[in-house]
Design a protein around this motif. Structure first.
Motif, PDB file in Angstrom:
ATOM      1  N   VAL A 209       0.844  -1.194   0.000  1.00  0.00           N
ATOM      2  CA  VAL A 209       0.000   0.000   0.000  1.00  0.00           C
ATOM      3  C   VAL A 209       0.882   1.248   0.000  1.00  0.00           C
ATOM      4  N   GLY A 210       0.588   2.161  -0.895  1.00  0.00           N
ATOM      5  CA  GLY A 210       1.352   3.400  -0.991  1.00  0.00           C
ATOM      6  C   GLY A 210       2.549   3.319  -1.910  1.00  0.00           C
ATOM      7  N   GLU A 211       2.949   2.087  -2.287  1.00  0.00           N
ATOM      8  CA  GLU A 211       4.102   1.919  -3.159  1.00  0.00           C
ATOM      9  C   GLU A 211       3.687   1.538  -4.585  1.00  0.00           C
ATOM     10  N   ASN A 212       2.580   0.823  -4.724  1.00  0.00           N
ATOM     11  CA  ASN A 212       2.129   0.393  -6.046  1.00  0.00           C
ATOM     12  C   ASN A 212       0.643   0.047  -5.989  1.00  0.00           C
ATOM     13  N   THR A 213       0.108  -0.423  -7.084  1.00  0.00           N
ATOM     14  CA  THR A 213      -1.291  -0.860  -7.151  1.00  0.00           C
ATOM     15  C   THR A 213      -1.351  -2.209  -7.848  1.00  0.00           C
ATOM     16  N   THR A 214      -2.484  -2.887  -7.695  1.00  0.00           N
ATOM     17  CA  THR A 214      -2.718  -4.146  -8.393  1.00  0.00           C
ATOM     18  C   THR A 214      -3.775  -3.936  -9.471  1.00  0.00           C
ATOM     19  N   LYS A 215      -3.484  -4.435 -10.664  1.00  0.00           N
ATOM     20  CA  LYS A 215      -4.402  -4.286 -11.788  1.00  0.00           C
ATOM     21  C   LYS A 215      -5.191  -5.569 -12.006  1.00  0.00           C
ATOM     22  N   ILE A 216      -6.513  -5.417 -12.148  1.00  0.00           N
ATOM     23  CA  ILE A 216      -7.393  -6.515 -12.522  1.00  0.00           C
ATOM     24  C   ILE A 216      -7.887  -6.234 -13.941  1.00  0.00           C
ATOM     25  N   VAL A 217      -7.540  -7.103 -14.877  1.00  0.00           N
ATOM     26  CA  VAL A 217      -7.921  -6.935 -16.281  1.00  0.00           C
ATOM     27  C   VAL A 217      -8.844  -8.089 -16.666  1.00  0.00           C
ATOM     28  N   PHE A 218      -9.988  -7.773 -17.306  1.00  0.00           N
ATOM     29  CA  PHE A 218     -10.944  -8.820 -17.633  1.00  0.00           C
ATOM     30  C   PHE A 218     -11.791  -8.429 -18.841  1.00  0.00           C
ATOM     31  N   LYS A 219     -12.482  -9.442 -19.407  1.00  0.00           N
ATOM     32  CA  LYS A 219     -13.482  -9.254 -20.464  1.00  0.00           C
ATOM     33  C   LYS A 219     -14.733 -10.022 -20.086  1.00  0.00           C
ATOM     34  N   GLN A 220     -15.898  -9.543 -20.572  1.00  0.00           N
ATOM     35  CA  GLN A 220     -17.162 -10.217 -20.319  1.00  0.00           C
ATOM     36  C   GLN A 220     -17.678 -10.868 -21.585  1.00  0.00           C
ATOM     37  N   ASN A 221     -18.371 -11.982 -21.439  1.00  0.00           N
ATOM     38  CA  ASN A 221     -18.925 -12.654 -22.614  1.00  0.00           C
ATOM     39  C   ASN A 221     -20.180 -11.957 -23.149  1.00  0.00           C
ATOM     40  N   ARG A 222     -20.823 -11.135 -22.286  1.00  0.00           N
ATOM     41  CA  ARG A 222     -22.015 -10.385 -22.692  1.00  0.00           C
ATOM     42  C   ARG A 222     -21.953  -8.982 -22.117  1.00  0.00           C
ATOM     43  N   ALA A 223     -22.710  -8.097 -22.712  1.00  0.00           N
ATOM     44  CA  ALA A 223     -22.789  -6.730 -22.194  1.00  0.00           C
ATOM     45  C   ALA A 223     -23.523  -6.738 -20.855  1.00  0.00           C
ATOM     46  N   SER A 224     -23.199  -5.780 -20.021  1.00  0.00           N
ATOM     47  CA  SER A 224     -23.850  -5.666 -18.718  1.00  0.00           C
ATOM     48  C   SER A 224     -24.298  -4.231 -18.489  1.00  0.00           C
ATOM     49  N   LYS A 225     -25.321  -4.096 -17.661  1.00  0.00           N
ATOM     50  CA  LYS A 225     -25.777  -2.767 -17.270  1.00  0.00           C
ATOM     51  C   LYS A 225     -24.963  -2.229 -16.090  1.00  0.00           C
ATOM     52  N   LEU A 226     -24.497  -3.162 -15.225  1.00  0.00           N
ATOM     53  CA  LEU A 226     -23.709  -2.746 -14.060  1.00  0.00           C
ATOM     54  C   LEU A 226     -22.666  -3.809 -13.749  1.00  0.00           C
ATOM     55  N   THR A 227     -21.412  -3.412 -13.838  1.00  0.00           N
ATOM     56  CA  THR A 227     -20.300  -4.303 -13.493  1.00  0.00           C
ATOM     57  C   THR A 227     -19.511  -3.689 -12.338  1.00  0.00           C
ATOM     58  N   LYS A 228     -19.118  -4.553 -11.392  1.00  0.00           N
ATOM     59  CA  LYS A 228     -18.325  -4.137 -10.239  1.00  0.00           C
ATOM     60  C   LYS A 228     -17.197  -5.143 -10.026  1.00  0.00           C
ATOM     61  N   VAL A 229     -16.116  -4.678  -9.409  1.00  0.00           N
ATOM     62  CA  VAL A 229     -15.029  -5.567  -8.994  1.00  0.00           C
ATOM     63  C   VAL A 229     -14.970  -5.527  -7.476  1.00  0.00           C
ATOM     64  N   ARG A 230     -14.971  -6.702  -6.867  1.00  0.00           N
ATOM     65  CA  ARG A 230     -14.960  -6.793  -5.409  1.00  0.00           C
ATOM     66  C   ARG A 230     -13.698  -7.486  -4.921  1.00  0.00           C
ATOM     67  N   PHE A 231     -13.266  -7.096  -3.721  1.00  0.00           N
ATOM     68  CA  PHE A 231     -12.139  -7.723  -3.054  1.00  0.00           C
ATOM     69  C   PHE A 231     -12.615  -8.210  -1.685  1.00  0.00           C
ATOM     70  N   TYR A 232     -12.283  -9.464  -1.374  1.00  0.00           N
ATOM     71  CA  TYR A 232     -12.769 -10.106  -0.159  1.00  0.00           C
ATOM     72  C   TYR A 232     -11.599 -10.457   0.757  1.00  0.00           C
ATOM     73  N   ASP A 233     -11.828 -10.347   2.087  1.00  0.00           N
ATOM     74  CA  ASP A 233     -10.799 -10.766   3.029  1.00  0.00           C
ATOM     75  C   ASP A 233     -10.913 -12.267   3.274  1.00  0.00           C
ATOM     76  N   GLU A 234     -10.113 -12.777   4.220  1.00  0.00           N
ATOM     77  CA  GLU A 234     -10.062 -14.213   4.460  1.00  0.00           C
ATOM     78  C   GLU A 234     -11.347 -14.739   5.097  1.00  0.00           C
ATOM     79  N   ASP A 235     -12.192 -13.851   5.624  1.00  0.00           N
ATOM     80  CA  ASP A 235     -13.507 -14.240   6.136  1.00  0.00           C
ATOM     81  C   ASP A 235     -14.595 -14.080   5.086  1.00  0.00           C
ATOM     82  N   ASN A 236     -14.177 -13.834   3.841  1.00  0.00           N
ATOM     83  CA  ASN A 236     -15.084 -13.658   2.696  1.00  0.00           C
ATOM     84  C   ASN A 236     -15.971 -12.419   2.839  1.00  0.00           C
ATOM     85  N   LEU A 237     -15.507 -11.434   3.586  1.00  0.00           N
ATOM     86  CA  LEU A 237     -16.209 -10.162   3.707  1.00  0.00           C
ATOM     87  C   LEU A 237     -15.673  -9.186   2.662  1.00  0.00           C
TER      88      LEU A 237
END
Length: 587
Positions: A209-237
């Motif tokens: 944190v503060g030194e760099n970032t992580t990039k998530i790159v993806f494609k979808q098979n269909r168009a979407s009205k709302l797309t989000k990217v989520r990150f979960y901790d070890e408790d799946n929160l």
């Protein structure tokens, strides 16, 4: 005036026509809408269900064809009593509506209808030992799979949509032929994502944190009205959710995570991630490890943002980051700290150094000083390892035979030792100022030993003259003991002192050998090119007892470049600056 009256008459005729039509149509529509809310239902013994006649407010008369199987109350509440079948009828306005009820004893579904857009989980209750066999009326609409982890008597069932449409799935309990049905309507197909492996922005192997970032790159098979990217901790929160919005099919999307949660606070630990498109969750296949801050105070270990080493403790911490880049931003002063001596060397054959360390930061050179220890500082340098611009001042090794490294398969470039550095091995068999073994792929370039001392001292006591063969080979090099790689444009001014002292009985077969070279003790293979030796050598074998002076008990091989040279190796364009006229290799 006539025209206005005519227009009004036309409007009146049209109005009366539609009004009459509505008066005729409404009663017909109301009568057609009268129906039971269900026409069939599979129940489990003890279940309750409420039936309703829709489209009327008049009184309904309820009746069961088999009250022992399914009983119905005056309000349409059906109670399943035992296994079997019954027809529940509702009579209103002299018209009867029916619902066929099947009661199972051992098997039921949590639901009998579903509208899905994504993979749906439901459960089946199975209270006897048996199995469930599905049958899909239209297998093009969806597929069925079963989860392995039961929840008590409940078996997980997963329905996966394939095409928009409606179908019915019949589940049969093979133990007793009880049947449950599930009507499935696929309203839309899920939007699935193909996600690349996350990449750290700076190319580092460590997300900080503060030194760099992580990039998530993806494609979808269909168009979407709302797309989000989520990150979960070890408790799946969910710790962070980044909204993208509408996204076209097959369009590459990139999201950068700074390692902070939804409140802007740094996180630390191991995290998973997912793309959520119109409710469909596609989990990533890798985890992301996040450090809340740099373990070295600054940097992320990449080539452009190397970890900065400021003290001995941070130097020792290198062991946990063998594939990273480092720079010294302060002098590393051991101050004869014996506690830290025990923690060296930093790297082993099982965990070699595969990164890089540079003694220059911001255009300023720093040094490693006042080390007194029993081993080399860096130990094993792997094929990708690089030691550059390291300067050693007043450092001493008193055991294993080299200051810098035990074994090198990488690059050692522009490293040096000053006149106060020494390697002193008592009773040992090998010593050099920089490296014990330079392997086939090892490269040592532009290195210098400015004076300093390499000293080997061994004493041998022979107990008898029974014919037992006693022997010892002692090797001393100004820079390297054994070379099989390349040593290029290096200079050694090292004073070398090797002595074997033999006492007690001895025989003709006793053999003691000293190999002493200004650059390398042994040139096994590879190259020594454009090197220069300007130091001094004092190698001798002393016989303290015995009166047979003619027995040859040892041999000394000295050369201003190498003590010994193997056939096929190369020594070229080297110089003797001692004025002694020594040969290139041992005589």
């Amino acid at each position: 005036m006539y025209q206005k009256k005519k227009i009004r008459l036309v409007y009146l005729i049209v109005f009366l026509f539609f009004a009459g039509f509505l008066l005729l149509y409404m009663p017909m529509k109301a009568n057609a809408a009268v129906k039971l809310n269900r026409t069939s239902k599979t129940m489990y013994v003890g279940d309750k269900m409420t039936l309703q006649v829709m489209g009327t407010t008049k009184k309904v008369k309820w009746k069961s064809s088999n009250s022992a199987v399914a009983k119905v109350t005056s309000k349409g509440v059906v109670l399943a009593r035992k296994r079997g079948s019954a027809v529940i009828s509702a009579t209103v306005n002299k018209k009867t509506y029916e619902c066929k009820v099947t009661v199972n004893k051992t098997f039921k579904l949590e639901q009998d209808s579903a509208v899905i857009k994504n993979v749906m989980k439901t459960r089946a209750l199975l209270t006897v030992n048996g199995s469930i066999t599905p049958s899909i009326s239209d297998p093009n609409i969806c597929s069925v799979s079963f989860g392995e982890n039961w929840e008590g008597d409940y078996m997980p069932i997963f329905i996966t949509p394939k095409h928009v449409g409606t179908t019915t799935i019949k589940f049969t309990n093979t133990e007793n032929s009880e049947i449950c049905t599930l009507k499935v309507k696929v309203a839309a197909l899920p939007v699935n994502a193909t996600i690349q492996q996350p990449q750290i922005s700076t190319g580092s192997k460590h997300f900080i944190v503060g030194e760099n970032t992580t990039k998530i790159v993806f494609k979808q098979n269909r168009a979407s009205k709302l797309t989000k990217v989520r990150f979960y901790d070890e408790d799946n929160l969910i710790v962070r959710e980044i909204k993208i919005g509408a996204l076209a099919a097959k369009k590459k999307a990139t999201v950068e995570w700074d390692g902070k949660d939804n409140y802007g606070e740094p996180v630390e630990g191991v995290f998973t991630y997912a793309v959520v498109a119109d409710g469909t969750v596609t989990m990533g296949t890798n985890s992301i490890t996040v450090s809340a801050h740099s373990p070295f105070g600054n940097g992320d270990g990449s080539q452009n943002r190397p970890f900065l080493i400021s003290n001995v403790e941070e130097l020792l911490l290198m062991r946990s980051y063998p594939d990273c880049c480092f720079e010294l931003d302060h002098d590393i002063d051991f101050e004869y700290d014996t506690s830290n001596m025990q923690k060296l060397p930093l790297f082993s054959e099982q965990n070699p150094f595969q990164g890089s360390i540079d003694g220059i930061h911001g255009g300023k050179a720093y040094q490693i000083m006042n080390y007194t220890g029993f081993s080399s500082i860096f130990g094993y340098i792997g094929v990708n390892g690089q030691l550059v611009n390291l300067k050693f001042t007043s450092c001493q090794n008193i055991s294993t035979g080299a200051l810098l490294a035990t074994m090198n398969e990488g690059i050692i470039d522009n490293c040096s030792t000053n006149a106060e550095c020494s390697v002193r091995v008592s009773g040992g068999s090998a010593a050099a100022m920089l490296v014990i073994t330079n392997k086939e792929r090892g490269r040592i370039r532009n290195c210098r030993s400015v004076a300093g001392t390499v000293q080997l001292d061994a004493s041998v006591k022979n107990e008898d003259s029974s014919g037992y063969s006693n022997w010892m080979v002692m090797k001393a090099g100004g820079l390297v003991v054994e070379n099989s790689g390349s040593i290029i444009s290096c200079t050694s001014m090292v004073k070398m002192d090797e002595k074997i002292t033999v006492s007690g009985a001895y025989t003709q077969s006793d053999s003691y050998i000293i190999l002493s070279g200004g650059i390398a003790a042994c040139q096994n293979s590879g190259f020594i090119i454009k090197c220069r030796y300007e130091g001094s050598m004092n190698a001798k074998i002393l016989l303290q007892t015995g009166d047979n002076k003619e027995n040859k008990i040892g041999t000394v091989y000295q050369g201003y470049i190498a003590g010994q040279k193997s056939t096929g190796s190369d020594i070229s364009n080297c110089e003797d600056g001692t004025g002694s006229g020594m040969e290139l290799y041992g005589t």
